[in-house]
Design a protein around this motif. Structure first.
Motif, PDB file in Angstrom:
ATOM      1  N   ARG A 129       0.848  -1.189   0.000  1.00 28.14           N
ATOM      2  CA  ARG A 129       0.000   0.000   0.000  1.00 28.14           C
ATOM      3  C   ARG A 129       0.882   1.237   0.000  1.00 28.14           C
ATOM      4  O   ARG A 129       2.061   1.192   0.345  1.00 28.14           O
ATOM      5  CB  ARG A 129      -0.899   0.037   1.246  1.00 28.14           C
ATOM      6  N   GLU A 130       0.300   2.309  -0.411  1.00 28.58           N
ATOM      7  CA  GLU A 130       1.007   3.592  -0.356  1.00 28.58           C
ATOM      8  C   GLU A 130       0.386   4.452   0.733  1.00 28.58           C
ATOM      9  O   GLU A 130      -0.845   4.532   0.834  1.00 28.58           O
ATOM     10  CB  GLU A 130       0.913   4.304  -1.711  1.00 28.58           C
ATOM     11  N   PRO A 131       1.194   5.096   1.583  1.00 27.02           N
ATOM     12  CA  PRO A 131       2.664   5.103   1.555  1.00 27.02           C
ATOM     13  C   PRO A 131       3.288   3.899   2.244  1.00 27.02           C
ATOM     14  O   PRO A 131       4.391   3.517   1.926  1.00 27.02           O
ATOM     15  CB  PRO A 131       3.000   6.392   2.291  1.00 27.02           C
ATOM     16  N   THR A 132       2.575   3.304   3.206  1.00 24.17           N
ATOM     17  CA  THR A 132       3.108   2.124   3.880  1.00 24.17           C
ATOM     18  C   THR A 132       1.980   1.126   4.080  1.00 24.17           C
ATOM     19  O   THR A 132       0.799   1.481   4.108  1.00 24.17           O
ATOM     20  CB  THR A 132       3.697   2.474   5.263  1.00 24.17           C
ATOM     21  N   GLY A 133       2.359  -0.103   4.268  1.00 25.16           N
ATOM     22  CA  GLY A 133       1.363  -1.128   4.577  1.00 25.16           C
ATOM     23  C   GLY A 133       1.275  -2.201   3.508  1.00 25.16           C
ATOM     24  O   GLY A 133       2.032  -2.241   2.532  1.00 25.16           O
ATOM     25  N   TRP A 134       0.322  -3.066   3.715  1.00 29.93           N
ATOM     26  CA  TRP A 134       0.130  -4.240   2.847  1.00 29.93           C
ATOM     27  C   TRP A 134      -1.354  -4.508   2.704  1.00 29.93           C
ATOM     28  O   TRP A 134      -2.136  -4.295   3.637  1.00 29.93           O
ATOM     29  CB  TRP A 134       0.830  -5.451   3.457  1.00 29.93           C
ATOM     30  N   THR A 135      -1.752  -4.976   1.533  1.00 26.54           N
ATOM     31  CA  THR A 135      -3.148  -5.248   1.241  1.00 26.54           C
ATOM     32  C   THR A 135      -3.318  -6.677   0.739  1.00 26.54           C
ATOM     33  O   THR A 135      -2.539  -7.116  -0.115  1.00 26.54           O
ATOM     34  CB  THR A 135      -3.703  -4.290   0.170  1.00 26.54           C
ATOM     35  N   VAL A 136      -4.312  -7.353   1.276  1.00 25.12           N
ATOM     36  CA  VAL A 136      -4.691  -8.686   0.784  1.00 25.12           C
ATOM     37  C   VAL A 136      -6.161  -8.630   0.424  1.00 25.12           C
ATOM     38  O   VAL A 136      -6.994  -8.205   1.241  1.00 25.12           O
ATOM     39  CB  VAL A 136      -4.443  -9.781   1.840  1.00 25.12           C
ATOM     40  N   ARG A 137      -6.490  -9.042  -0.795  1.00 29.25           N
ATOM     41  CA  ARG A 137      -7.895  -9.039  -1.251  1.00 29.25           C
ATOM     42  C   ARG A 137      -8.219 -10.396  -1.886  1.00 29.25           C
ATOM     43  O   ARG A 137      -7.389 -10.975  -2.584  1.00 29.25           O
ATOM     44  CB  ARG A 137      -8.159  -7.919  -2.261  1.00 29.25           C
ATOM     45  N   ALA A 138      -9.430 -10.826  -1.628  1.00 26.60           N
ATOM     46  CA  ALA A 138      -9.896 -12.096  -2.199  1.00 26.60           C
ATOM     47  C   ALA A 138     -11.385 -11.978  -2.512  1.00 26.60           C
ATOM     48  O   ALA A 138     -12.135 -11.363  -1.757  1.00 26.60           O
ATOM     49  CB  ALA A 138      -9.646 -13.265  -1.252  1.00 26.60           C
ATOM     50  N   GLU A 139     -11.765 -12.547  -3.618  1.00 26.64           N
ATOM     51  CA  GLU A 139     -13.183 -12.625  -4.005  1.00 26.64           C
ATOM     52  C   GLU A 139     -13.510 -14.087  -4.215  1.00 26.64           C
ATOM     53  O   GLU A 139     -12.888 -14.778  -5.037  1.00 26.64           O
ATOM     54  CB  GLU A 139     -13.441 -11.830  -5.280  1.00 26.64           C
ATOM     55  N   LEU A 140     -14.508 -14.577  -3.458  1.00 24.18           N
ATOM     56  CA  LEU A 140     -14.844 -15.997  -3.468  1.00 24.18           C
ATOM     57  C   LEU A 140     -16.320 -16.185  -3.825  1.00 24.18           C
ATOM     58  O   LEU A 140     -17.190 -15.521  -3.235  1.00 24.18           O
ATOM     59  CB  LEU A 140     -14.583 -16.617  -2.090  1.00 24.18           C
ATOM     60  N   PRO A 141     -16.603 -17.057  -4.788  1.00 23.81           N
ATOM     61  CA  PRO A 141     -18.026 -17.340  -5.087  1.00 23.81           C
ATOM     62  C   PRO A 141     -18.687 -18.071  -3.923  1.00 23.81           C
ATOM     63  O   PRO A 141     -18.128 -19.024  -3.374  1.00 23.81           O
ATOM     64  CB  PRO A 141     -17.944 -18.215  -6.341  1.00 23.81           C
ATOM     65  N   ILE A 142     -19.864 -17.624  -3.546  1.00 24.99           N
ATOM     66  CA  ILE A 142     -20.575 -18.231  -2.404  1.00 24.99           C
ATOM     67  C   ILE A 142     -21.272 -19.518  -2.829  1.00 24.99           C
ATOM     68  O   ILE A 142     -21.363 -20.476  -2.054  1.00 24.99           O
ATOM     69  CB  ILE A 142     -21.577 -17.217  -1.817  1.00 24.99           C
ATOM     70  N   THR A 143     -21.750 -19.591  -4.047  1.00 24.81           N
ATOM     71  CA  THR A 143     -22.445 -20.787  -4.531  1.00 24.81           C
ATOM     72  C   THR A 143     -21.656 -21.447  -5.634  1.00 24.81           C
ATOM     73  O   THR A 143     -20.826 -20.816  -6.273  1.00 24.81           O
ATOM     74  CB  THR A 143     -23.830 -20.409  -5.050  1.00 24.81           C
TER      75      THR A 143
END
Length: 386
Positions: free
Chosen positions: A372-386
């Motif tokens: 991430r800017e300026p500092t940090g970290w990002t985790v993203r996930a998209e999961l189908p429910i069905t």
């Protein structure tokens, strides 16, 4: 002698077409028997056909037994002064005996080592040749009074039948080898999948608690006034529980691969956040019911993300965990504002992001992670429910 360890059930499944064919041919041949002594061929033909049907259990032994049986039939028919009816080629064998010999050679080539296959085939051919030699003096005065059979054409016909027998055995041998290779590849793929699943579970579950132990131990070293022993004891107990669960899963496939999610996904996430000791802020907008298995995977993703924050980031003042759903898709985001530390706590195996990506892709979802800017970290996930 060698055995293929073929069960009787598997033998029946494999050999029933041959058994029916040989039985039908042998029964039709009995209609050609014109003398009382001629019926002596029936027991010998029956023995030869039975040996051919049972040949896959012990191919080389069956080839030797069939050769001996053919020779015995030829000898006692010669002593009785009668010929096999209807005889094939010149005189020494009937159609069912020839078919049984062909089937035995094919089985021998398919299932036996090369040396035994060659030796067994030569034994069968020698027995068939002996039958021709012994039967000729009986048949010739009656059948070949005015003409002599063409030895060249008969020899070519016998050679063609031999080629068909050997070729069939080689074809089935190649097909068996291909099936064995495919089975080995399938087993290897299944074993690799099990190893990967176990590696993910070890990394996501056990490493989480071990990391917590290390972090709290380091905090206790820096500040002696903080009582970290209860937290370390709790994390150690959870790590042992997770290890026992994994061992139980390996011993019993019916056991779940990890702790099941409760009825409330957000409560489980909130509990993970409290255990991590990080300043976590939770937001939720779940409009769809989340299945238990999917909830369990979401917990693993959150757990691994928080573990990575503990291991790789310093000066963390805020960690945001967001869960939302819509249009049949669950969205997960874990964001922190930490600064990347030089050496991860307890070192790093480098498999955390790989394991999370594999877990998400196995569920048919998409995964992304980055700075991430300026500092940090990002985790993203998209999961189908069905």
């Amino acid at each position: 002698m060698e055995s293929t360890d073929l069960t009787w059930r598997r033998l029946a499944e494999r050999q029933w077409p041959l058994a029916i064919a040989l039985t039908a041919i042998a029964l039709l041949e009995t209609g050609s028997i014109s003398t009382g002594l001629g019926w002596w061929q029936v027991p010998g033909v029956a023995v030869v056909c039975v040996i051919a049907v049972l040949a896959p259990r012990r191919p080389f032994d069956a080839a030797l037994a069939l050769a001996f049986a053919v020779a015995c039939v030829a000898v006692y028919m010669r002593l009785l002064g009668v010929a096999l009816e209807p005889h094939l080629f010149w005189s020494g064998a009937c159609i069912s005996m020839t078919g049984a010999a062909m089937a035995t050679i094919a089985t021998l080539v398919r299932d036996s080592p090369r040396t035994r296959a060659v030796a067994g085939t030569l034994a069968v051919l020698a027995a068939m040749a002996l039958a021709e030699v012994l039967g000729w003096p009986i048949v010739a005065p009656r059948e070949y009074r005015e003409w002599t059979p063409d030895a060249w054409n008969f020899g070519i016909a016998a050679f063609v039948l031999l080629v068909l027998s050997v070729g069939s055995g080689m074809y089935f041998r190649a097909r068996d080898n291909e099936r064995a290779s495919q089975l080995a590849a399938s087993v290897a793929a299944a074993q690799n999948a099990e190893r990967m699943a176990l590696a993910r579970e070890l990394h996501d579950v056990v490493a989480h608690y071990v990391t917590a132990i290390v972090v709290h131990a380091q905090a206790g070293q820096l500040n002696r006034e903080i009582d970290v022993l209860p937290v370390i004891a709790s994390s150690g107990t959870e790590a042992l529980t997770a290890m026992r669960r994994l061992v139980g899963t390996m011993r019993d496939e019916s056991s779940p691969a990890g702790p099941a999610a409760s009825s409330s996904l957000m409560d489980d996430v909130r509990e993970l956040a409290a255990e991590s000791g990080l300043p976590v802020r939770l937001t939720s907008d779940l409009r769809d019911a989340v299945p238990q298995e999917l909830a369990r995977s979401v917990l693993r993703l959150v757990q691994e993300s928080l573990t990575n924050t503990q291991k790789h980031a310093s000066a963390v003042s805020s960690v945001e965990v967001s869960l939302s759903s819509g249009d049949g898709v669950l969205h997960l985001a874990v964001l922190d504002d930490g600064v990347a530390s030089g050496v991860p706590v307890g070192g790093s195996g480098g498999y955390g992001l790989v394991g999370m990506r594999e877990r998400v892709e196995l569920l048919g979802g998409t995964f992304s992670a980055g700075r991430r800017e300026p500092t940090g970290w990002t985790v993203r996930a998209e999961l189908p429910i069905t």
